[in-house]
Design an enzyme around this catalytic site. Structure first.
Site, PDB file in Angstrom:
ATOM      1  N   GLY B  93       0.708  -1.093   0.026  1.00  0.00           N
ATOM      2  CA  GLY B  93      -0.007   0.045   0.016  1.00  0.00           C
ATOM      3  C   GLY B  93       0.917   1.287   0.156  1.00  0.00           C
ATOM      4  O   GLY B  93       1.942   1.219  -0.198  1.00  0.00           O
ATOM      5  N   GLY B  94       0.271   2.317   0.062  1.00  0.00           N
ATOM      6  CA  GLY B  94       0.860   3.724   0.240  1.00  0.00           C
ATOM      7  C   GLY B  94       1.814   3.711   1.359  1.00  0.00           C
ATOM      8  O   GLY B  94       2.811   4.441   1.110  1.00  0.00           O
ATOM      9  N   MET B  95       1.625   3.029   2.279  1.00  0.00           N
ATOM     10  CA  MET B  95       2.478   3.031   3.510  1.00  0.00           C
ATOM     11  C   MET B  95       3.594   2.090   3.531  1.00  0.00           C
ATOM     12  O   MET B  95       4.396   2.316   4.506  1.00  0.00           O
ATOM     13  CB  MET B  95       1.466   2.944   4.688  1.00  0.00           C
ATOM     14  CG  MET B  95       0.299   4.007   4.802  1.00  0.00           C
ATOM     15  SD  MET B  95       0.885   5.422   4.614  1.00  0.00           S
ATOM     16  CE  MET B  95      -0.256   6.525   4.138  1.00  0.00           C
ATOM     17  N   GLN B  97       4.790  -2.216   2.706  1.00  0.00           N
ATOM     18  CA  GLN B  97       4.680  -3.505   2.280  1.00  0.00           C
ATOM     19  C   GLN B  97       3.988  -4.639   3.408  1.00  0.00           C
ATOM     20  O   GLN B  97       4.242  -4.334   4.395  1.00  0.00           O
ATOM     21  CB  GLN B  97       5.689  -4.161   1.426  1.00  0.00           C
ATOM     22  CG  GLN B  97       6.172  -3.535   0.112  1.00  0.00           C
ATOM     23  CD  GLN B  97       6.923  -2.368   0.488  1.00  0.00           C
ATOM     24  OE1 GLN B  97       7.688  -2.335   1.254  1.00  0.00           O
ATOM     25  NE2 GLN B  97       6.388  -1.207  -0.439  1.00  0.00           N
ATOM     26  N   VAL B  98       3.077  -5.410   3.014  1.00  0.00           N
ATOM     27  CA  VAL B  98       2.471  -6.265   3.982  1.00  0.00           C
ATOM     28  C   VAL B  98       3.046  -7.773   3.607  1.00  0.00           C
ATOM     29  O   VAL B  98       2.901  -8.214   2.441  1.00  0.00           O
ATOM     30  CB  VAL B  98       1.115  -6.321   4.130  1.00  0.00           C
ATOM     31  CG1 VAL B  98       0.683  -7.189   5.174  1.00  0.00           C
ATOM     32  CG2 VAL B  98       0.727  -4.917   4.365  1.00  0.00           C
ATOM     33  N   ASP B 206      -8.992   4.257   7.991  1.00  0.00           N
ATOM     34  CA  ASP B 206      -8.801   3.659   6.725  1.00  0.00           C
ATOM     35  C   ASP B 206      -9.769   2.418   6.788  1.00  0.00           C
ATOM     36  O   ASP B 206      -9.214   1.068   6.456  1.00  0.00           O
ATOM     37  CB  ASP B 206      -7.396   3.144   6.405  1.00  0.00           C
ATOM     38  CG  ASP B 206      -7.080   2.847   4.680  1.00  0.00           C
ATOM     39  OD1 ASP B 206      -7.854   3.198   4.100  1.00  0.00           O
ATOM     40  OD2 ASP B 206      -6.173   2.148   4.641  1.00  0.00           O
TER      41      ASP B 206
END
Lengths: 201, 874
Positions: B93-95, B97-98, B206
């Site tokens: 995501g923008g924040m 990686q998962v 979110d």
């Protein structure tokens, strides 16, 4: 979790300025200093608008430079149509624009107050300012003036402060844009930081 | 310490060497360096001291190298990160990686690791990260994915969370074909989890189906709590709901207006997003269609567009679920709408309240919120059509005044209670009436056709006739409606409503003055200037406040005085009023802008329009910078005035472009046969005429005349103006003086009839004389010219151009009579006058043309050289 994907799929129409900005960034990163003014002019209205929202919506006259940069990148860039090789350079220019927007804003605010109480900057505040650009109630105008002074002594060090404070850039990003090693950036930062703090002794 | 830049470079080098030494070696090394470079001593010592005394979190080159590596490469299966082994990437995501990962040292437990992207280390950021981690760790709830660990590795921060093997909730509901109550119960679980987080001062920010998973066991789990925000701006722990400002990488489909606008994030934000989620669960559709839209359009939709009610949306679907539409209608529609209000303070107070109403619905109990939805939707809808609604300012003033009365009543003392009660009753009735009026004009009730101000007003008037409220209420409403019609330049309607006010004793002072104003203005619009001024002056205005009403009345008065040719008086009043507005409200205020415009109009000079144009541009600038603009119609009016001046200044293309823009704006507010279009078409025709667009111009004038005749009557002054314009067209462009003569005579008669032989009459009398000459009616022509020349020579404010024009016409006549010398004298005077006073205007060109003809005649008669334009010009 795939926020970027969602955003990409709905942003089908590129921002009309995107390609132009990207092209100019390329030229700028290739060393063409002439286009810098043009870039600043192109990006100024976007960032001004975002900053305007921020200032309007926050209770204090707080500006969050990192938020500004992020928003500006999201809005100006078009992830789909442009391959953003130049993100670091974008950040660098954005830092310059943000500095200008902020200074313009507070200057006009100051002139509106017609020379009312000018807030005095304490050492603590400057430290706060440099370590954490999100701090409220900075005297941005004073910082701007100090940076001008610093740039006469050491332009590179002043640029590092500009990039870090106004663009939220990291050391590797700054090194990339300035085409120097990360340790040079770090040295410039150390020097600038102490110099700025020293001005308030 | 006055050091040169070169000195500073040396300080810099020494400084950087020093601070990289181990702390205990620094003092000795510093002393040694200072001894070597005495002139740098002070600066260097100060720098080092500053450095040592301030805490420093700057990253080392080693750390940044590590972070660069991690930032760019990401992690692959089998990589080690902190104490975890990466299994695979789950998403990014923008924040950050998962990854799905497992701890390799202890029990085998699968976890999700979110590695946050970019941030630079700073002391406060780290402190906040720690604080936030502690809160999240304490967030133990069966429906919230647990935070297991968090930390930093290199300069990368990461969270380790319970790994949830589930399906996004919307997908789950669809695939398992859940019933409505089943969906609502799942939604209720989500609400409980979010409410629990809120009570721990954590806002999710979110929420979206992708972050709300349902496990195989049918258990809801919320992911990503509180970490959607980059660490650098994570707040301190105490004021979570106050300090979260701005958004970075939000998901527009699940974003509240305040997130889009970068405003403060509160629990209301989660309420809104839960509303969106509920919408999705009820309909399997998104509340807003954002696919394929640009960011700007998305902003607009989220900020302005109200979602379709879920039940209505279902009705439109090709294969609706049987019976659902009926079940959604009413309570569930209301719950969704209430959660999705644009203004945070209008929504459910918190998530618990939302959850409570869901429970109420499931238990067939009445909802907490009532059906105040219609009025709300209406208000919203009206706001979207800012132009039509702004025309209704007067109505809103009444509405606001009524509410204020109700409020004041509670504070009045006992003796006045009876009186106040009557007022209160009137106020309440007025309010109810107005709300009903708006309701019936609700576009969703009228099948989505666009509502104009006219529609709403007509509805209001009809309702007023049918309902027959008490006289007090009726009179107040009639006055308000009349004022609105007046604002919209619908004078017939305004006057007719004003005449229905039976008894003015019921009116308060403000309304009484409004009534006089309505009557005076509509008289003035019909050209009955003197009676209008008499009426206005017959009322003593004890206007204490210099408010909108005061300025409007004063402006009307100025216009009337000017209409009676008392130019200097009007000009002085305009100047005084402008200064007053500036003093009271400042030079960037609405009132100042309007008064500057008035002043500009009064000092307007047909021969040199540039100052007026500049003033108008300034007015437009001020009006456009007002937010919100109290009366957008004034902006349009100013633009129209500018358009006229531009035309006069020969800037036809600009004028025509402005006229096209205005027509579009007007169409949003007025019916196409509204008198305002007559004004617009007339101005446009004038610009077209002067820029050789003769065909188009005749068409514009004809359209204009038709509307004027229809709305203001065949004999109105405005009809006369269009006739003059058509006559001029026939005279100069089409070379048909006979047709021109007839039109001139029709028009001039109207001028005389409506206001006597004033400026307008004489100004138009001159081209009429030209027309007569072309028809060889010399005696009549001479009479007309003499009459008007006399007027212009003795008028208190001289119009040099008109005198020059009259002189040149008289010269024409004299030439015809054979008096060449006298004619020559007049011509020279006329030309000199023009050149001395004015720039390059169309009038000068016109006279220039005449001069050429006369010069020819004179030359033939006397064979003398007539000085040409150029020589005179020097």
């Amino acid at each position: 979790m795939n926020q970027w994907c969602v955003k990409q799929s709905i942003m089908s129409e590129p921002n009309p300025n995107t390609r132009e900005i990207d092209g100019l960034l390329q030229a700028w990163s290739d060393g063409d200093q002439q286009v810098e003014a043009q870039l600043i002019e192109l990006m100024y209205p976007h960032i001004h608008r975002i900053a305007h929202f921020q200032i309007k919506s926050s209770s204090a006259s707080a500006l969050q430079t990192t938020e500004l940069v992020n928003e500006a990148f999201i809005r100006i860039s078009d992830q789909k149509s442009v391959d953003w090789q130049n993100k670091d350079h974008f950040l660098a220019i954005a830092a310059k624009v943000i500095r200008r927007v902020i200074v313009d804003h507070y200057r006009s605010e100051l002139s509106q107050k017609r020379g009312g109480l000018e807030q005095h900057v304490t050492l603590e505040k400057v430290s706060d300012l440099i370590e954490n650009a999100q701090a409220n109630e900075l005297n941005w105008l004073e910082l701007d003036a100090m940076l001008l002074e610093l740039s006469e002594i050491d332009a590179e060090a002043a640029r590092v402060v500009e990039y870090k404070v106004f663009g939220g850039m990291t050391i590797p990003e700054m090194a990339h844009v300035m085409q120097v090693s990360p340790s040079t950036v770090s040295r410039n930062w150390q020097f600038a930081r102490s110099w700025l703090l020293m001005q308030f002794k | 310490m006055d050091l040169t830049p070169a000195d500073w470079q040396q300080v810099k080098t020494l400084f950087n060497e020093l601070i990289e030494l181990p702390a205990e070696q620094i003092p000795a090394a510093l002393a040694a360096r200072c001894a070597q470079h005495p002139h740098l001593k002070a600066a260097l010592e100060s720098m080092v001291e500053t450095h040592l005394s301030s805490t420093d979190q700057t990253i080392t080159p080693q750390q940044s190298a590590a972070s660069t590596l991690l930032d760019q490469a990401g992690l692959k299966a089998g990589d080690r990160f902190a104490r975890y082994q990466i299994i695979r990437a789950i998403g990014s995501g923008g924040m950050g990686q998962v990854y799905l990962a497992q701890r390799d040292d202890e029990v085998v437990q699968q976890v999700a690791i979110k590695v946050l992207n970019k941030h630079s280390l700073d002391a406060q950021g780290l402190a906040r990260f720690d604080a936030e981690r502690r809160i999240l760790a304490s967030l133990e709830h069966p429906n919230i994915a647990r935070l297991i660990d968090a930390g930093t590795e290199g300069d990368q921060s990461y969270y380790v969370m319970e790994y949830v093997d589930g399906m996004p909730i919307d997908q789950y509901c669809q695939e398992h074909r859940l019933s409505l109550p089943e969906r609502l119960r799942l939604f209720g679980q989500i609400c409980q989890a979010v409410a629990f987080a809120h009570s721990n001062l954590i806002v999710h920010r979110d929420l979206k189906p992708g972050n709300i998973l349902v496990t195989a066991q049918g258990e809801v789990k919320l992911l990503d709590f509180g970490i959607a925000k980059p660490l650098k701006t994570l707040p301190g722990t105490e004021q979570v709901h106050e300090t979260l400002v701005g958004t970075t990488a939000l998901t527009p489909q699940y974003a509240a207006p305040e997130q889009i606008n970068g405003q403060g994030i509160t629990v209301s934000c989660d309420v809104y997003v839960l509303g969106l989620l509920l919408f999705r669960l009820l309909t399997d559709q998104h509340a807003f269609e954002l696919e394929g839209k640009t960011w700007g359009e998305i902003e607009r939709v989220i900020n302005e567009q109200l979602p379709t009610l879920p039940s209505r949306l279902l009705r439109r679907l090709p294969a609706p679920k049987p019976g659902w539409q009926h079940k959604l209608k009413g309570d569930l529609d209301a719950i969704v709408s209430h959660a999705l209000k644009k203004e945070p303070e209008q929504r459910y107070l918190g998530v618990r309240e939302l959850a409570a109403d869901i429970d109420h619905y499931l238990n067939n109990e009445p909802l907490q919120i009532k059906q105040s939805q219609t009025a709300y939707r209406l208000k919203k809808q009206l706001r979207k059509h800012w132009l039509p609604v702004s025309a209704l300012t007067a109505i809103f003033v009444v509405l606001a005044a009524s509410s204020a009365l109700i409020w004041n009543q509670s504070q009045t003392i006992a003796e006045e209670r009876d009186k106040a009660l009557v007022e209160k009753q009137v106020a309440e009735e007025v309010t109810t009436f107005l709300v009903d009026t708006f309701k019936s004009a609700d576009p969703t009730e009228t099948l989505g056709t666009q509502v104009t101000a006219g529609d709403i007003l007509k509805q209001g008037v009809n309702q007023l006739q049918q309902q027959a409220p008490s006289p007090a209420v009726k009179n107040r409403l009639l006055t308000a409606l009349a004022e609105v019609y007046l604002n919209l330049s619908s004078f017939d309607e305004a006057e007719s409503l004003a005449n229905q006010v039976s008894d003015t004793s019921h009116l308060n002072r403000r309304d009484a003055i409004s009534l006089v104003q309505v009557r005076a203005q509509s008289m003035s619009e019909r050209g009955h200037i003197k009676p209008a001024l008499d009426l206005l002056e017959s009322v003593v205005f004890q206007t204490a406040e210099k408010d909108r009403q005061y300025f409007r009345i004063m402006n009307l008065k100025i216009n009337l005085i000017r209409g009676l040719d008392r130019f200097e008086e009007a000009k002085q009043m305009a100047l005084d009023l402008k200064d007053e507005a500036e003093q009271l409200y400042g030079a960037d205020s609405f009132f100042y802008a309007i008064q500057l415009r008035q002043y500009a109009s009064r000092t307007r000079d047909f021969e040199n329009r540039q100052p007026t144009i500049n003033y108008y541009r300034e007015v437009i600038g001020v009006l456009e910078s007002l937010s919100p603009n109290p009366e957008p119609l004034e902006l349009l009016k100013t633009k129209r005035m500018l358009m006229i001046e531009l035309t006069g200044n020969l800037q036809y293309d600009e004028a025509l472009a402005l006229s096209a823009e205005l027509e579009q704006d007007y169409l949003q507010v007025f019916e196409p046969n509204h008198v305002i279009f007559a004004k617009l078409y007339n101005s446009r025709g004038f610009a077209q005429m002067n820029s050789d667009r003769v065909e188009q111009s005749i068409d514009s004038f004809a359209k204009s005349r038709e509307i004027y005749a229809d709305k203001l009557g065949e004999n109105s002054t405005n009809v006369a103006f269009t006739e003059i314009n058509m006559a001029v067209n026939h005279l100069y462009e089409l070379d048909n003086p006979q047709a021109a003569k007839e039109l001139f005579e029709l028009a001039l008669a109207k001028f005389v009839n409506n206001s006597g032989k004033t400026n307008n009459y004489h100004y138009m009398n001159l081209p009429y004389a030209t027309c007569l000459m072309k028809l060889n009616l010399w005696a009549e022509a001479k009479e007309a010219v003499m009459e008007s020349l006399n007027y212009f020579l003795h008028r208190e404010s001289k119009s040099e151009l008109s005198i020059a024009f009259a002189h040149s016409l008289l010269a024409h006549v004299l030439v015809h009579e054979g008096d060449y010398l006298q004619a020559h004298e007049l011509y020279s005077q006329s030309i000199t006058r023009v050149i001395k006073n004015y720039g390059d205007t169309i009038h000068k060109l016109m006279i220039d043309q005449d001069v050429a003809i006369i010069a020819e005649q004179l030359g033939e008669a006397y064979r003398i050289e007539v000085p040409d334009f150029e020589t005179l010009n020097q």
